[in-house]
Design an enzyme around this catalytic site. Structure first.
Site: not given
Ligand code: A5P
Length: 232
Positions: A32-33, A88, A99-101, A108
């Protein structure tokens, strides 16, 4: 009063995009960011900035198209000037990450490793004293024999859980793999854990991003703080 997390993410995203210069090849993160940063970059492109981006997921690719950010691939550019992404968890001091949620960890990490500078954008809720305090470690695994891979993760006390999508089916990454979310708890030695995880057959990549961050832009209610990585 509730905190406007979306507003904080937007501030961090805009601050990161302000670092992008004319002519740069830019890694475009996921989540989202990063989506807010892609939109902000699109605005700069409309005002004349010339850049090309390498997206870290199909979702980001679609967002970049919509925002008018021109895209490229590793076939044209093996080294990127800068990559921006969310996280994350960010460990205070080391700036190591989980990362990776969002499920895009493999791409990435490839993009982060190819970038001269990796800028992470977070709100202050993502800062932790030790990795693993809030988030599980996502581990991407090939679908073949994933149960055997899960067993080996269980032997490391990972408490692995197969990630499901909104329809309760196994979540498939852009690479056609599964994700096992591993809850180890606080990680005093993530480097050692990375080695152990990488040795398991079927593990493609983990969400531990160690020693990769150049700077973290942290947005909080008191303003923006930029944390620079310790010299390595
Ligand atoms: C994507 O796979 C993630 O690594 C995101 O960068 C991480 O989950 C941060 O996401 P938000 O910006 O939605 O918090």
């Amino acid at each position: 009063m509730t905190i406007d997390r979306e507003g904080l993410k937007r501030q961090a995203a805009e601050r990161a995009v302000a670092e992008i210069e004319d002519g740069m090849v830019v890694g475009l993160g996921s989540g989202s960011t990063s989506a807010l940063a892609v939109a902000a970059l699109g605005e700069r492109v409309k005002s004349g900035l010339r850049v090309v981006g390498v997206p870290t997921s199909a979702k980001t690719e679609a967002l970049a198209h919509r925002a008018g950010v021109p895209l490229t691939t590793f076939a044209e550019h093996r080294v990127l000037d800068l990559a921006f992404d969310g996280a994350d968890e960010v460990e205070r001091g080391t700036l190591n990450l989980i990362k990776g949620l969002g499920g895009a960890l493999v791409r990435e990490k490839i993009v982060a490793a190819a970038a001269k500078r990796l800028i992470i954008m977070v709100d202050d809720s993502k800062l932790v004293d030790q990795l693993g305090m809030r988030a599980p470690v996502p581990v991407e695994v090939v679908t073949f024999g994933w149960q055997a891979t899960e067993e080996q993760l269980r032997a490391l006390d990972a408490a692995p859980r197969l990630r499901l999508d909104e329809r309760e089916r196994p979540f498939l990454t852009d690479n056609g793999n599964y994700i096992l979310d591993c809850s180890f708890g606080p990680l005093p030695d993530p480097s050692h854990l990375t080695v152990e995880l990488d040795l398991i057959p079927g593990v493609v990549e983990t969400g531990l991003f160690l020693g990769m961050t150049s700077a973290v832009i942290v947005a909080s209610e008191t303003g923006i703080e930029v944390l620079e990585a310790p010299s390595r």
